[in-house]
Motif scaffolding. Structure first.
Motif, PDB file in Angstrom:
ATOM      1  N   HIS A   2       0.998  -1.163   0.035  1.00  0.00           N
ATOM      2  CA  HIS A   2       0.239  -0.283  -0.263  1.00  0.00           C
ATOM      3  C   HIS A   2       0.401   1.298   0.023  1.00  0.00           C
ATOM      4  O   HIS A   2       1.943   1.530   0.442  1.00  0.00           O
ATOM      5  CB  HIS A   2      -0.665   0.085   1.269  1.00  0.00           C
ATOM      6  CG  HIS A   2      -1.777  -0.420   0.938  1.00  0.00           C
ATOM      7  ND1 HIS A   2      -2.828  -0.789   0.197  1.00  0.00           N
ATOM      8  CD2 HIS A   2      -1.596  -2.057   2.202  1.00  0.00           C
ATOM      9  CE1 HIS A   2      -3.312  -2.315   0.220  1.00  0.00           C
ATOM     10  NE2 HIS A   2      -3.728  -2.848   1.293  1.00  0.00           N
ATOM     11  N   GLU A   3       0.417   2.325  -0.671  1.00  0.00           N
ATOM     12  CA  GLU A   3       0.734   2.886  -0.545  1.00  0.00           C
ATOM     13  C   GLU A   3       1.411   4.136   0.649  1.00  0.00           C
ATOM     14  O   GLU A   3      -0.153   4.525   1.179  1.00  0.00           O
ATOM     15  CB  GLU A   3       0.484   4.205  -2.129  1.00  0.00           C
ATOM     16  CG  GLU A   3       1.765   5.240  -2.165  1.00  0.00           C
ATOM     17  CD  GLU A   3       0.734   6.339  -2.904  1.00  0.00           C
ATOM     18  OE1 GLU A   3       0.915   7.818  -3.184  1.00  0.00           O
ATOM     19  OE2 GLU A   3       1.606   6.197  -4.513  1.00  0.00           O
ATOM     20  N   ALA A   4       2.177   4.674   1.093  1.00  0.00           N
ATOM     21  CA  ALA A   4       2.224   5.682   2.474  1.00  0.00           C
ATOM     22  C   ALA A   4       2.853   6.867   1.926  1.00  0.00           C
ATOM     23  O   ALA A   4       3.902   6.867   1.134  1.00  0.00           O
ATOM     24  CB  ALA A   4       2.880   4.415   3.820  1.00  0.00           C
ATOM     25  N   ASN A   5       2.097   7.840   2.922  1.00  0.00           N
ATOM     26  CA  ASN A   5       2.649   8.601   2.876  1.00  0.00           C
ATOM     27  C   ASN A   5       3.554   9.430   3.937  1.00  0.00           C
ATOM     28  O   ASN A   5       3.120   9.538   5.572  1.00  0.00           O
ATOM     29  CB  ASN A   5       2.139  10.508   2.217  1.00  0.00           C
ATOM     30  CG  ASN A   5       1.812   9.807   1.160  1.00  0.00           C
ATOM     31  OD1 ASN A   5       2.043   9.981   0.243  1.00  0.00           O
ATOM     32  ND2 ASN A   5       0.530  10.182   0.269  1.00  0.00           N
ATOM     33  N   ILE A   6       4.675   9.852   4.512  1.00  0.00           N
ATOM     34  CA  ILE A   6       5.008  10.583   5.715  1.00  0.00           C
ATOM     35  C   ILE A   6       5.652  12.267   5.727  1.00  0.00           C
ATOM     36  O   ILE A   6       6.534  12.734   4.915  1.00  0.00           O
ATOM     37  CB  ILE A   6       6.519   9.403   5.638  1.00  0.00           C
ATOM     38  CG1 ILE A   6       6.207   8.094   6.189  1.00  0.00           C
ATOM     39  CG2 ILE A   6       7.192   9.810   7.341  1.00  0.00           C
ATOM     40  CD1 ILE A   6       7.710   7.024   6.017  1.00  0.00           C
ATOM     41  N   TYR A  22       6.355   3.187  -0.399  1.00  0.00           N
ATOM     42  CA  TYR A  22       5.438   1.069   0.022  1.00  0.00           C
ATOM     43  C   TYR A  22       5.805   0.865   1.874  1.00  0.00           C
ATOM     44  O   TYR A  22       6.604   0.678   1.923  1.00  0.00           O
ATOM     45  CB  TYR A  22       5.464   0.426  -1.735  1.00  0.00           C
ATOM     46  CG  TYR A  22       5.773   1.250  -2.779  1.00  0.00           C
ATOM     47  CD1 TYR A  22       4.123   1.094  -2.798  1.00  0.00           C
ATOM     48  CD2 TYR A  22       6.496   1.022  -3.668  1.00  0.00           C
ATOM     49  CE1 TYR A  22       3.662   1.907  -4.203  1.00  0.00           C
ATOM     50  CE2 TYR A  22       5.395   1.868  -4.875  1.00  0.00           C
ATOM     51  CZ  TYR A  22       4.686   1.784  -5.422  1.00  0.00           C
ATOM     52  OH  TYR A  22       5.072   1.693  -6.448  1.00  0.00           O
ATOM     53  N   VAL A  23       4.173   0.931   1.848  1.00  0.00           N
ATOM     54  CA  VAL A  23       4.269  -0.300   3.397  1.00  0.00           C
ATOM     55  C   VAL A  23       5.480  -1.651   2.597  1.00  0.00           C
ATOM     56  O   VAL A  23       4.799  -2.534   2.203  1.00  0.00           O
ATOM     57  CB  VAL A  23       3.528  -0.436   4.244  1.00  0.00           C
ATOM     58  CG1 VAL A  23       3.197  -1.350   5.045  1.00  0.00           C
ATOM     59  CG2 VAL A  23       2.352   1.054   4.129  1.00  0.00           C
ATOM     60  N   SER A  40       7.455  -1.045   8.678  1.00  0.00           N
ATOM     61  CA  SER A  40       8.175  -0.751   7.512  1.00  0.00           C
ATOM     62  C   SER A  40       8.078  -1.074   6.027  1.00  0.00           C
ATOM     63  O   SER A  40       7.503  -1.182   5.825  1.00  0.00           O
ATOM     64  CB  SER A  40       9.247  -1.952   7.754  1.00  0.00           C
ATOM     65  OG  SER A  40       8.502  -3.573   7.486  1.00  0.00           O
ATOM     66  N   GLY A  41       9.081  -0.109   5.503  1.00  0.00           N
ATOM     67  CA  GLY A  41       8.672   0.187   4.206  1.00  0.00           C
ATOM     68  C   GLY A  41       9.939   1.166   3.638  1.00  0.00           C
ATOM     69  O   GLY A  41      10.809   0.904   4.215  1.00  0.00           O
TER      70      GLY A  41
END
Length: 315
Positions: A2-6, A22-23, A40-41
């Motif tokens: 899944h795409e993730a934004n930090i 990505y996760v 983690s990713g």
């Protein structure tokens, strides 16, 4: 995947995208006392560290730019949210106008080949090292190819002999591994079946003037680079034995996240840096918790990424 934004919230209230990626794994845990779940990713470009060159990609190239070669490989990772290539002139973490991109794109690779099983990052990093380019990623997570910013304006100066240090400085430690340093590097090219003549070229290491420590490298006739390039690349590679690690209690400086492909200037007699010396930020590691943050900068001499780097403060 899944795409993730930090995001990172600066002290002035600005929210900056730190990373899009990505996760890869999740570690949920059930206990009497609830604990945060570990996730983690990596960035979208992180996939090239795991993946090999697809077998249907043309592997023998001649007269192409690194950007063209990279795009040829990345085209397999396309799609609406797929991995993209960003080319920048220097240090910036965003795209730049076409005329600036040309400064990076114009250099061609005379000839290059790669085995189908070769890792993508290893292959592209090798090509980039020939042209003083840095392989990284943007805040958007896309692959970034940019000129090594070895001659740019330093981010800050640490001169502990005068008591000058940036806000958030904690400590620093150099590592000098002399066993990996050689005074003379000689590259020998063997004659080939196509009429190529044997040749020899020696380069001297200005940081090893006291003792004689020779290193000999042999190139076969089919290798893709000149003996001069091979000698320079070997010297730059050996200088990775000299590193400087700096710990900061802040991951941002002047309301901008600390990033690789920048330089700093350091002087401190206690670690044998008697003159102001320029260092190139090769890696940045962020450690962020609820009540504290930390940035660890791993620096090398600019020569590692640019054999012709200037104004280093070195002998």
């Amino acid at each position: 995947y899944h795409e993730a934004n930090i995001y990172y919230l600066h002290e002035n209230g600005f929210k900056e995208l730190y990373l899009r990626g990505y996760v890869l794994s999740q570690s949920p845990k059930s206990s009497a006392n609830p604990e945060p779940m570990k996730i983690s990713g990596y960035s979208k470009a992180g996939m090239i560290e795991d993946c090999d060159i697809p077998p249907d990609v043309e592997l023998e190239t001649s007269g192409l730019t690194i950007a063209t070669i990279a795009q040829r490989i990345l085209s397999k990772f396309g799609g609406k949210k797929g991995l993209k290539l960003v080319v920048a002139a220097s240090g910036a973490n965003t795209a730049v106008p076409e005329k600036e991109k040309k400064k990076v794109e114009d250099d061609e690779i005379e000839k290059t080949t790669a085995k189908e099983s070769r890792n993508i990052k290893s292959y592209l990093a090798d090509l980039c090292s020939r042209k003083n380019l840095v392989l990284s990623h943007t805040n958007e997570g896309d692959l970034l190819i940019t000129k090594a910013n070895t001659d740019g304006e330093p981010l800050f100066e640490i001169d502990l002999d005068r008591g000058d240090k940036p806000y958030g400085f904690e400590d620093m430690q150099p590592v000098y591994n002399g066993q990996r340093i050689f005074s003379d590097i000689t590259v020998i090219r063997q004659a080939d079946d196509e009429g190529g003549n044997a040749a020899e070229y020696t380069i001297k290491n200005p940081l090893c003037p006291v003792v004689y420590r020779p290193k000999v490298i042999t190139l076969s006739g089919g290798d893709d680079i000149s003996i001069e390039e091979a000698a320079q690349n070997a010297l730059c590679e050996h200088l990775k034995a000299i590193t400087l690690t700096i710990t900061m209690s802040k991951i941002a400086y002047n309301n901008k996240l600390l990033a690789i492909n920048n330089t700093i200037v350091v002087r401190h007699r206690a670690i044998f840096l008697y003159e102001k010396t320029k260092w190139f930020i090769q890696n940045v590691q962020f450690n962020v918790e609820a009540d504290k943050e930390e940035a660890v900068l791993t620096c090398v001499l600019p020569w590692v990424y640019n054999y012709n780097a200037k104004n280093l403060g070195l002998p």
